[in-house]
Design an enzyme around this catalytic site. Structure first.
Site, PDB file in Angstrom:
ATOM      1  N   CYS A  98       8.209 -12.495  -2.889  1.00 21.13           N
ATOM      2  CA  CYS A  98       7.521 -11.254  -2.518  1.00 21.13           C
ATOM      3  C   CYS A  98       6.239 -11.631  -1.774  1.00 21.13           C
ATOM      4  CB  CYS A  98       7.172 -10.477  -3.781  1.00 21.13           C
ATOM      5  SG  CYS A  98       6.063 -11.418  -4.859  1.00 21.13           S
ATOM      6  N   HIS A 127       5.335 -18.235 -11.397  1.00 21.73           N
ATOM      7  CA  HIS A 127       6.193 -18.739 -12.476  1.00 21.73           C
ATOM      8  C   HIS A 127       7.516 -19.266 -11.922  1.00 21.73           C
ATOM      9  CE1 HIS A 127       3.932 -16.296 -15.764  1.00 21.73           C
ATOM     10  NE2 HIS A 127       3.386 -17.469 -15.542  1.00 21.73           N
ATOM     11  N   HIS A 138      -1.093 -14.243 -11.088  1.00 23.33           N
ATOM     12  CA  HIS A 138      -1.044 -13.289 -12.207  1.00 23.33           C
ATOM     13  C   HIS A 138      -2.409 -12.759 -12.592  1.00 23.33           C
ATOM     14  CE1 HIS A 138       2.418 -16.074 -12.595  1.00 23.33           C
ATOM     15  NE2 HIS A 138       3.037 -14.923 -12.573  1.00 23.33           N
ATOM     16  N   GLU A 177      -0.472 -12.111 -16.907  1.00 21.13           N
ATOM     17  CA  GLU A 177      -0.984 -10.913 -16.243  1.00 21.13           C
ATOM     18  C   GLU A 177      -1.544  -9.932 -17.275  1.00 21.13           C
ATOM     19  OE1 GLU A 177       1.710  -8.813 -13.548  1.00 21.13           O
ATOM     20  OE2 GLU A 177       0.679  -6.964 -14.078  1.00 21.13           O
ATOM     21  N   SER A 227       8.693 -13.214 -15.487  1.00 23.54           N
ATOM     22  CA  SER A 227       8.973 -11.899 -16.070  1.00 23.54           C
ATOM     23  C   SER A 227       9.912 -11.095 -15.187  1.00 23.54           C
ATOM     24  CB  SER A 227       7.651 -11.146 -16.259  1.00 23.54           C
ATOM     25  OG  SER A 227       7.891  -9.815 -16.615  1.00 23.54           O
ATOM     26  N   ASN A 228       9.633 -11.048 -13.888  1.00 26.85           N
ATOM     27  CA  ASN A 228      10.471 -10.187 -13.034  1.00 26.85           C
ATOM     28  C   ASN A 228      11.900 -10.724 -12.941  1.00 26.85           C
ATOM     29  OD1 ASN A 228      11.060 -11.186 -10.055  1.00 26.85           O
ATOM     30  ND2 ASN A 228       9.133 -12.113 -10.719  1.00 26.85           N
TER      31      ASN A 228
HETATM   32  S1  SF4 Z   1       2.715  -8.040  -8.493  1.00 26.84           S
HETATM   33 FE1  SF4 Z   1       3.792  -9.978  -8.738  1.00 26.84          FE
HETATM   34  S2  SF4 Z   1       5.910  -9.535  -8.177  1.00 26.84           S
HETATM   35 FE2  SF4 Z   1       4.665  -7.841  -7.424  1.00 26.84          FE
HETATM   36  S3  SF4 Z   1       4.149  -8.334  -5.291  1.00 26.84           S
HETATM   37 FE3  SF4 Z   1       2.500  -9.120  -6.582  1.00 26.84          FE
HETATM   38  S4  SF4 Z   1       3.058 -11.246  -7.045  1.00 26.84           S
HETATM   39 FE4  SF4 Z   1       4.904 -10.196  -6.308  1.00 26.84          FE
END
Ligand code: SF4
Length: 523
Positions: free
Chosen positions: A228, A257, A290, A342, A439-440
């Site tokens: 991402c 992670h 995080h 986080e 986590s995701n």
């Molecule tokens: S919150 Fe985490 S998963 Fe979402 S865009 Fe940011 S780094 Fe990526």
């Protein structure tokens, strides 16, 4: 988009060695055929096979000439998985007699499923490595071993090359057991040979599992998947910090992670630490994607550390909301998972006003200062369904509850869950590339399981257990937001080594979000 990836084959496959076409058209799968050069090797392998196994063990004879003759007969056999097994000469000092080498490249042939097979052998308690095997036309001398190893080879033998090339389009595996090593060349060949034969026997049942996992199948790729914008940015921050000031660059916690990402940055000079007391005074430290609590920022400032903040802007947004709600006198119910970095960072923004709620039961137990002044926030990487269940329970109990200005579950998490849901409905099995502490990525597995499709989280292709694949013809494939795209490519290559593979992509949305870099690493 559909792309068909034929089983990888080498340029050396001669036209007259192509498989008999009628054997590749469905019906009962042809049994595994195992080629072994010498009688003693063939006997060891047969003893390891299940007595009821349909696998055939064929002796080719010793040396390149006999192997080439046997290779000429391969095309006359029914089409099915093919393996070459035997003993061989270890080329690198870290190999011991009895170690198994699974060929990744054997001569000009690429054996794509070698990482899966080597890992399965290890899970069976055997010492196994995947790597290149070279075929030579004579016994290798001590002086030759270092030269062959310098070319990247792990093992040398006298038969595998022509036999593997004769496999053509059929799945092929080459397993060689080390009988002698650079330290103990021919002098140790008797004891080493016995160790190698024991390993061949023990490897035979694992090879049968490999054969059972072979077959034609399709992969449905979830889109979007993998990195991402927040992860891209965090990695780029560490890379730029390394370029600008050289190594070491300290990073508090894993930058994202993922074990692969962390390992690669470590190899370039990043030093990952758990806490700031492991960072020398005055050094540069990067805060991970995080986020951190204000207490960590204060400690860094007190220590005179030079900080580069790689906190994802979407996590920073949640921190800002926590500060704002707390300043307005609200009790903040933070929906998230205990212990996640986080969550710890967000809790630290307003520790006296924030309560972690993980379940509807936690909501029932919540005792806010004022039931009219409750707000909720979320960890960015939650399951959409799970978070909705907890926020629904909160709303029911506190109808006047304030919500964040926009969804806290980030776009990347939401998009990847929607995409994997789309492929999971069409798949018998879903593979999710990602690390166990992501986590995701874990949420992607849960998303599949919620709709009844088995799913597995894997850090690399080697984590795929062959038993998962038996009888499975459609596999969904995705990657968590912290997993590199290269891992997905590796998984596809490994699956293609088990038989012809068609790869299609199911794109539910496209992403174009980019985040700017902090001033410390901008050009
Ligand atoms: S919150 Fe985490 S998963 Fe979402 S865009 Fe940011 S780094 Fe990526």
């Amino acid at each position: 988009m559909t792309e068909t990836i034929p089983h990888p084959r080498g340029d050396a496959a001669a036209p007259d060695l192509s498989p008999a076409p009628e054997g590749n058209q469905g019906g009962d799968p042809a049994p595994l055929v195992i080629y072994a050069p010498m009688r003693i090797e063939a006997r060891a392998i047969r003893r390891g096979l299940d007595p009821a196994s349909p696998a055939e063990v064929l002796r080719t004879g010793y040396g390149t000439t006999r192997a080439a003759q046997a290779a000429g007969q391969v095309s006359h056999r029914p089409f099915g998985p093919m393996a070459v097994m035997g003993v061989g000469a270890g080329l690198t000092a870290d190999l011991r007699p009895g170690d198994l080498v699974v060929g990744t490249e054997v001569g000009a042939v690429t054996c794509g499923s070698a990482p899966l097979l080597a890992a399965e052998l290890e899970r069976a308690g055997l010492r196994a490595r995947a790597g290149p095997i070279t075929t030579v036309d004579h016994l290798v001398r001590r002086s030759e071993r270092s030269a062959l190893a310098a070319e990247g080879n792990l093992l040398a033998d006298m038969e595998s090359g022509p036999l593997a090339a004769a496999a053509g389009d059929r799945p092929v595996a080459v397993i060689r057991a080390v009988s002698d090593t650079p330290d103990r060349p021919l002098a140790g060949i008797v004891s080493g040979g016995l160790a190698a034969l024991r390993s061949l026997r023990a490897a035979a049942p694992v090879l049968e599992r490999w054969a059972a996992a072979c077959g034609t199948r399709q992969v449905l790729l979830a889109g979007p998947r993998s990195f991402c914008a927040g992860v891209d940015r965090a990695i780029e921050i560490v890379e730029r910090a390394l370029e600008r000031q050289g190594q070491p660059v300290y990073v508090r916690k894993q930058i994202v992670h993922n074990t692969r990402v962390v390992g690669e940055l470590e190899s370039r000079g990043a030093v990952f630490v758990d806490e700031l007391d492991q960072v020398p005074d005055g050094a540069t430290v990067v805060f991970s994607a995080h986020g951190v609590s204000p207490a960590v920022r204060q400690e860094a400032s007190r220590r005179g550390l030079s900080v580069i903040d790689a906190t994802c802007p979407l996590v920073s947004k949640v921190h800002a909301e926590a500060r704002r709600f707390a300043a307005d006198g609200y009790t903040v119910a933070l929906i998230g998972h205990a212990g996640h970095e986080e969550v710890e960072g967000t809790l630290g923004e307003a520790p006296d006003s924030t309560v972690l709620v993980q379940t509807p039961e936690d909501v029932a137990a919540l005792r806010p200062r004022d039931g009219e002044r409750v707000a909720y926030l979320m960890q960015t990487t939650l399951s959409v369904e799970e978070a909705a269940e907890v926020s629904g329970a909160l709303r029911e109990r506190f109808p006047a509850m304030r919500a964040p200005g926009s969804d806290d579950i980030c776009y990347a998490t939401t998009n990847r869950q929607a995409a994997v849901r789309a492929v999971a409905t069409e798949s018998e099995l879903v593979l999710v590339a990602g690390s166990a502490n992501s986590s995701n990525s874990v949420r992607l597995v849960e998303t599949c399981e919620r709709i009844g499709t088995p799913a597995h989280l894997i850090d690399s292709a080697a984590d795929i257990q062959l038993g998962w694949l038996e009888g499975v013809s459609t596999i969904g494939l995705t990657a968590g937001a912290s997993a590199p795209p290269a891992v997905v490519e590796e998984i596809i290559s490994a699956l293609a080594g088990l038989g012809a593979l068609s790869v299609s992509e199911r794109v539910t949305t496209t992403e174009s979000i980019r985040f700017g870099l902090p001033k410390e690493v901008r050009q």
